[in-house]
Motif scaffolding. Sequence first.
Motif: not given
Length: 395
Positions: A26-38, A114-120
């Motif tokens: 959940v934390a990783a999901g919130e992080s990538v969504l926040t970065r994706r949508f600002g 909807l969003a993805h991140d290779g770091r997380d």
Amino acid sequence: MTVDTSSADDSTVGAGAETLAVAAAVAAGESVLTRRFGSAITLVAPEDLAGSGPATVVRARVASSPFALPRTLVIKHYPDPPEPGRPDPFAQEAVSYQLFTALAPEDRMCPELLAHDGRDRVLVIEDLGGVPTLHDKLHARDARGAERALLSWARSLGRLHATTASREPDFNALLRRLGGPVKNEDAPLPAVCAQLPGLLEELLDVETPEPVQQRVMEVAERAGAPSYRAFSPVDLSPDNNLVTSGGVRFLDFERGRVRSTLMDVAYLRLPFASSADALALPPGMSEAMIAAWRSEVVSVWPGLADEDALAEHLMDGQLLLLWVLTWEILPELDLDRHATPISREAALVTWWRELAKHSLRARLTHISEHATRVAAALGARLGPHADLAFYPAFR
């Protein structure tokens, strides 16, 4: 003071680990969504979907967001990097979803990324809701419903192949960006096929004639040719397919890649054969599925409009998949006990009998005779009940 934890409840320990994994997802999901949508996005009410692979899979509700996001989302979190030199399931899945999300919605045979991140190492995808899987349909008591679901699955597989037939360079480029190896076959097909005759002779006392070996090796080499290549989820188990109102949608691309459709099309003859609990379909069902698949791909591969060309493609796929599966399964089977109609042993007997039947129709006498001998040797070891049962929907 030393605390003795030897009698601790393992289930409690396991439950704690699962809770931590869900929270991390959940934390990783919130992080990538926040970065994706600002802007900060909060997810609540997480539900562990108990994925069978290396990812933690969670459904969560969007509690607050300034954007028009869906009410619920699915998060797939891969906390552990792959072993050195091994394919990365996160990279395979992320690139697979990227490939489809770039297509028009009507050509997208999976949930939207909807969003993805290779770091997380996290993906957030569309939640298609609590719709039944193809596994649910095949194990219900509704033959008509199961038939409709199977035909929808075959059409969706054809659409998936047709829309990705020219997208291999795109897939490979996306994979390189995430650091994944472009070449990602489970094992070299010619090498696998070359090993099976020795296993058949050692375990079943069945020799493989040279013409049979030569035909199989030709097919294995052909699987690496540029023709008839398209994206494949690879894991085509019924529980990885959702039966939605808009047709079957594919899930779980942890092994997804572009490969010869020979391996996928074989599932129309050997339904879901890589699944540990694969069962049989009633007469005529495979033919109807083949027709549904061909209706979607013939515009891309017009040569398959020819009945002889289609029959050869199907025969090659069936032959190749069965050799690979037998190489994988045979050494693990208990050949000293009678098989039940829902066992892996019964499945292998039935598939070799099916190969004998189809190759005889194709006038491939040497293939048919060899398949008959293998089926007979298996049947002699496994007893009189080594016939694969139908899926419950067709009993």
